[in-house]
Every structure is written in structure tokens, then in C-alpha cells.
Scaffold this motif. Structure first.
Motif, PDB file in Angstrom:
ATOM      1  N   ARG A  93       0.844  -1.187   0.000  1.00  0.00           N
ATOM      2  CA  ARG A  93       0.000   0.000   0.000  1.00  0.00           C
ATOM      3  C   ARG A  93       0.880   1.238   0.000  1.00  0.00           C
ATOM      4  O   ARG A  93       1.723   1.413   0.871  1.00  0.00           O
ATOM      5  CB  ARG A  93      -0.914  -0.010   1.213  1.00  0.00           C
ATOM      6  CG  ARG A  93      -1.823  -1.223   1.183  1.00  0.00           C
ATOM      7  CD  ARG A  93      -2.708  -1.276   2.366  1.00  0.00           C
ATOM      8  NE  ARG A  93      -3.414  -2.544   2.346  1.00  0.00           N
ATOM      9  CZ  ARG A  93      -4.582  -2.749   2.875  1.00  0.00           C
ATOM     10  NH1 ARG A  93      -5.195  -1.763   3.495  1.00  0.00           N
ATOM     11  NH2 ARG A  93      -5.141  -3.920   2.814  1.00  0.00           N
ATOM     12  N   SER A  94       0.643   2.088  -0.980  1.00  0.00           N
ATOM     13  CA  SER A  94       1.482   3.278  -1.095  1.00  0.00           C
ATOM     14  C   SER A  94       0.754   4.541  -0.652  1.00  0.00           C
ATOM     15  O   SER A  94       1.392   5.514  -0.264  1.00  0.00           O
ATOM     16  CB  SER A  94       1.956   3.438  -2.545  1.00  0.00           C
ATOM     17  OG  SER A  94       0.836   3.621  -3.386  1.00  0.00           O
ATOM     18  N   GLY A  95      -0.547   4.567  -0.730  1.00  0.00           N
ATOM     19  CA  GLY A  95      -1.304   5.730  -0.296  1.00  0.00           C
ATOM     20  C   GLY A  95      -1.231   6.902  -1.259  1.00  0.00           C
ATOM     21  O   GLY A  95      -1.563   8.025  -0.884  1.00  0.00           O
ATOM     22  N   ASP A  96      -0.823   6.685  -2.477  1.00  0.00           N
ATOM     23  CA  ASP A  96      -0.692   7.801  -3.417  1.00  0.00           C
ATOM     24  C   ASP A  96      -1.727   7.743  -4.551  1.00  0.00           C
ATOM     25  O   ASP A  96      -1.503   8.286  -5.622  1.00  0.00           O
ATOM     26  CB  ASP A  96       0.714   7.856  -3.999  1.00  0.00           C
ATOM     27  CG  ASP A  96       1.066   6.581  -4.749  1.00  0.00           C
ATOM     28  OD1 ASP A  96       0.253   5.647  -4.740  1.00  0.00           O
ATOM     29  OD2 ASP A  96       2.161   6.532  -5.336  1.00  0.00           O
ATOM     30  N   VAL A  97      -2.864   7.122  -4.302  1.00  0.00           N
ATOM     31  CA  VAL A  97      -3.908   7.040  -5.307  1.00  0.00           C
ATOM     32  C   VAL A  97      -4.720   8.331  -5.280  1.00  0.00           C
ATOM     33  O   VAL A  97      -5.163   8.784  -4.244  1.00  0.00           O
ATOM     34  CB  VAL A  97      -4.837   5.832  -5.050  1.00  0.00           C
ATOM     35  CG1 VAL A  97      -5.989   5.803  -6.023  1.00  0.00           C
ATOM     36  CG2 VAL A  97      -4.041   4.548  -5.109  1.00  0.00           C
ATOM     37  N   MET A  98      -4.914   8.912  -6.446  1.00  0.00           N
ATOM     38  CA  MET A  98      -5.690  10.149  -6.557  1.00  0.00           C
ATOM     39  C   MET A  98      -7.021   9.828  -7.232  1.00  0.00           C
ATOM     40  O   MET A  98      -7.044   9.222  -8.303  1.00  0.00           O
ATOM     41  CB  MET A  98      -4.932  11.190  -7.392  1.00  0.00           C
ATOM     42  CG  MET A  98      -3.588  11.589  -6.805  1.00  0.00           C
ATOM     43  SD  MET A  98      -3.731  12.449  -5.241  1.00  0.00           S
ATOM     44  CE  MET A  98      -4.451  13.967  -5.788  1.00  0.00           C
ATOM     45  N   LEU A  99      -8.102  10.246  -6.610  1.00  0.00           N
ATOM     46  CA  LEU A  99      -9.417  10.053  -7.202  1.00  0.00           C
ATOM     47  C   LEU A  99      -9.696  11.175  -8.187  1.00  0.00           C
ATOM     48  O   LEU A  99      -9.316  12.327  -7.944  1.00  0.00           O
ATOM     49  CB  LEU A  99     -10.488  10.051  -6.112  1.00  0.00           C
ATOM     50  CG  LEU A  99     -10.432   8.869  -5.148  1.00  0.00           C
ATOM     51  CD1 LEU A  99     -11.477   9.040  -4.057  1.00  0.00           C
ATOM     52  CD2 LEU A  99     -10.647   7.571  -5.881  1.00  0.00           C
ATOM     53  N   PRO A 100     -10.386  10.867  -9.278  1.00  0.00           N
ATOM     54  CA  PRO A 100     -10.725  11.933 -10.223  1.00  0.00           C
ATOM     55  C   PRO A 100     -11.761  12.866  -9.595  1.00  0.00           C
ATOM     56  O   PRO A 100     -12.532  12.457  -8.724  1.00  0.00           O
ATOM     57  CB  PRO A 100     -11.317  11.182 -11.419  1.00  0.00           C
ATOM     58  CG  PRO A 100     -11.739   9.865 -10.884  1.00  0.00           C
ATOM     59  CD  PRO A 100     -10.847   9.563  -9.720  1.00  0.00           C
ATOM     60  N   PRO A 101     -11.766  14.116 -10.013  1.00  0.00           N
ATOM     61  CA  PRO A 101     -12.743  15.050  -9.447  1.00  0.00           C
ATOM     62  C   PRO A 101     -14.166  14.594  -9.763  1.00  0.00           C
ATOM     63  O   PRO A 101     -14.449  14.147 -10.872  1.00  0.00           O
ATOM     64  CB  PRO A 101     -12.419  16.376 -10.120  1.00  0.00           C
ATOM     65  CG  PRO A 101     -11.458  16.081 -11.214  1.00  0.00           C
ATOM     66  CD  PRO A 101     -10.915  14.709 -11.018  1.00  0.00           C
ATOM     67  N   GLN A 102     -15.030  14.682  -8.773  1.00  0.00           N
ATOM     68  CA  GLN A 102     -16.420  14.272  -8.926  1.00  0.00           C
ATOM     69  C   GLN A 102     -17.240  15.440  -9.437  1.00  0.00           C
ATOM     70  O   GLN A 102     -17.078  16.573  -8.967  1.00  0.00           O
ATOM     71  CB  GLN A 102     -16.981  13.786  -7.580  1.00  0.00           C
ATOM     72  CG  GLN A 102     -16.255  12.580  -7.023  1.00  0.00           C
ATOM     73  CD  GLN A 102     -16.436  11.350  -7.891  1.00  0.00           C
ATOM     74  OE1 GLN A 102     -17.485  11.132  -8.452  1.00  0.00           O
ATOM     75  NE2 GLN A 102     -15.365  10.573  -8.021  1.00  0.00           N
ATOM     76  N   PRO A 103     -18.159  15.193 -10.376  1.00  0.00           N
ATOM     77  CA  PRO A 103     -19.018  16.288 -10.847  1.00  0.00           C
ATOM     78  C   PRO A 103     -19.965  16.710  -9.734  1.00  0.00           C
ATOM     79  O   PRO A 103     -20.393  15.927  -8.905  1.00  0.00           O
ATOM     80  CB  PRO A 103     -19.781  15.670 -12.012  1.00  0.00           C
ATOM     81  CG  PRO A 103     -19.678  14.204 -11.832  1.00  0.00           C
ATOM     82  CD  PRO A 103     -18.428  13.945 -11.062  1.00  0.00           C
ATOM     83  N   SER A 104     -20.252  17.969  -9.717  1.00  0.00           N
ATOM     84  CA  SER A 104     -21.131  18.514  -8.695  1.00  0.00           C
ATOM     85  C   SER A 104     -22.542  17.998  -8.931  1.00  0.00           C
ATOM     86  O   SER A 104     -23.073  18.069 -10.039  1.00  0.00           O
ATOM     87  CB  SER A 104     -21.101  20.036  -8.759  1.00  0.00           C
ATOM     88  OG  SER A 104     -22.012  20.544  -7.822  1.00  0.00           O
ATOM     89  N   THR A 105     -23.156  17.488  -7.889  1.00  0.00           N
ATOM     90  CA  THR A 105     -24.528  16.979  -7.986  1.00  0.00           C
ATOM     91  C   THR A 105     -25.524  17.911  -7.305  1.00  0.00           C
ATOM     92  O   THR A 105     -26.685  17.579  -7.197  1.00  0.00           O
ATOM     93  CB  THR A 105     -24.618  15.569  -7.362  1.00  0.00           C
ATOM     94  OG1 THR A 105     -24.201  15.651  -6.003  1.00  0.00           O
ATOM     95  CG2 THR A 105     -23.762  14.590  -8.131  1.00  0.00           C
ATOM     96  N   ARG A 106     -25.058  19.058  -6.815  1.00  0.00           N
ATOM     97  CA  ARG A 106     -25.971  19.999  -6.151  1.00  0.00           C
ATOM     98  C   ARG A 106     -26.787  20.750  -7.186  1.00  0.00           C
ATOM     99  O   ARG A 106     -26.304  21.102  -8.251  1.00  0.00           O
ATOM    100  CB  ARG A 106     -25.169  21.029  -5.337  1.00  0.00           C
ATOM    101  CG  ARG A 106     -24.507  20.429  -4.148  1.00  0.00           C
ATOM    102  CD  ARG A 106     -23.805  21.431  -3.271  1.00  0.00           C
ATOM    103  NE  ARG A 106     -24.032  22.814  -3.640  1.00  0.00           N
ATOM    104  CZ  ARG A 106     -23.192  23.796  -3.413  1.00  0.00           C
ATOM    105  NH1 ARG A 106     -22.057  23.565  -2.834  1.00  0.00           N
ATOM    106  NH2 ARG A 106     -23.470  25.030  -3.753  1.00  0.00           N
ATOM    107  N   ARG A 107     -28.045  20.992  -6.860  1.00  0.00           N
ATOM    108  CA  ARG A 107     -28.904  21.778  -7.727  1.00  0.00           C
ATOM    109  C   ARG A 107     -29.067  23.163  -7.122  1.00  0.00           C
ATOM    110  O   ARG A 107     -29.273  23.301  -5.927  1.00  0.00           O
ATOM    111  CB  ARG A 107     -30.260  21.117  -7.882  1.00  0.00           C
ATOM    112  CG  ARG A 107     -30.184  19.833  -8.614  1.00  0.00           C
ATOM    113  CD  ARG A 107     -31.556  19.287  -8.814  1.00  0.00           C
ATOM    114  NE  ARG A 107     -31.456  17.911  -9.303  1.00  0.00           N
ATOM    115  CZ  ARG A 107     -32.346  17.347 -10.057  1.00  0.00           C
ATOM    116  NH1 ARG A 107     -33.421  17.997 -10.398  1.00  0.00           N
ATOM    117  NH2 ARG A 107     -32.192  16.125 -10.452  1.00  0.00           N
ATOM    118  N   THR A 108     -29.009  24.181  -7.951  1.00  0.00           N
ATOM    119  CA  THR A 108     -29.170  25.556  -7.443  1.00  0.00           C
ATOM    120  C   THR A 108     -30.436  26.176  -7.925  1.00  0.00           C
ATOM    121  O   THR A 108     -31.103  25.773  -8.799  1.00  0.00           O
ATOM    122  CB  THR A 108     -27.990  26.450  -7.877  1.00  0.00           C
ATOM    123  OG1 THR A 108     -27.899  26.383  -9.292  1.00  0.00           O
ATOM    124  CG2 THR A 108     -26.731  25.973  -7.217  1.00  0.00           C
TER     125      THR A 108
END
Length: 108
Positions: A93-108
Motif C-alpha cells: 500500500r502506497s497511499g498515493d492514489v488520486m481520485l478523479p474530481p467528482q461532478p457537482s450533484t448539487r442543484r441551485t
């Protein structure tokens, strides 16, 4: 007794029959065993509501795949008899995994 438990014996007797016996009778008997297995497989597929198309490979499975399974089973039994314990495979385990940015699911 179910046919899978007799499979190794059937294969050995079929090989013996091909070499030392009448090959025509041996092939006929092996085909009979294959037919019984095919009928059982068709019935099982019918009960599960599956398509029968994958059953075309049943004769090939009897010749190739089952022999490989015997080899694996023999190796596993010999390993168990010798008392050799197989270690668990662990990932580093290296701990250097980066998750891709998640699209915003909030509605305005």
C-alpha cells in the motif's frame, strides 16, 4: 453416484480402451457418457432459464478443461499432504492514489 465423481475413472478407462481395446466401442461408450452429461446440463440450463448456446463447448470441456482441473486438484492434494502452507498474497500500500474530481450533484 454423480458423473463428476466418476470422471477420472471414465477418462482412464477410455484411454485404456483406445490403446488396448476396440476403439470403436470405446468412442461409442465415451459418447454415451457425454450424452448423459449433456442431458443433465440441458436440464440444469432449462431449470435456470439459461440459453443453451454455451453447451456447444461441452465435448471440448471434457477433453481439455477437465484434464487441467485434474492437474490442479492433484497439485493441491500433494501440497496439502506435504503440509506446505501457502502464504496470502499482500499488496503493498502506497497511499498515493488520486481520485478523479467528482461532478457537482448539487442543484441551485
Amino acid at each position: 453416484m454423480p458423473t463428476p465423481l466418476l470422471a477420472p475413472l471414465i477418462d482412464l478407462l477410455a484411454l485404456y480402451g483406445l490403446v488396448f481395446g476396440n476403439p470403436r466401442t470405446t468412442v461409442l461408450a465415451w459418447s454415451g457418457v457425454l450424452a448423459v452429461q449433456a442431458v443433465c446440463a440441458v436440464y440444469a440450463f432449462h431449470l435456470d432459464g439459461e440459453r443453451l448456446r454455451p453447451l456447444w463447448a461441452l465435448p471440448l470441456q471434457q477433453v481439455v478443461y477437465r484434464q487441467v482441473m485434474y492437474l490442479v486438484l492433484t497439485q493441491a492434494c500433494l501440497t496439502a499432504i506435504n503440509g506446505y502452507r501457502l502464504p496470502w498474497q499482500r499488496l503493498t500500500r502506497s497511499g498515493d492514489v488520486m481520485l478523479p474530481p467528482q461532478p457537482s450533484t448539487r442543484r441551485t
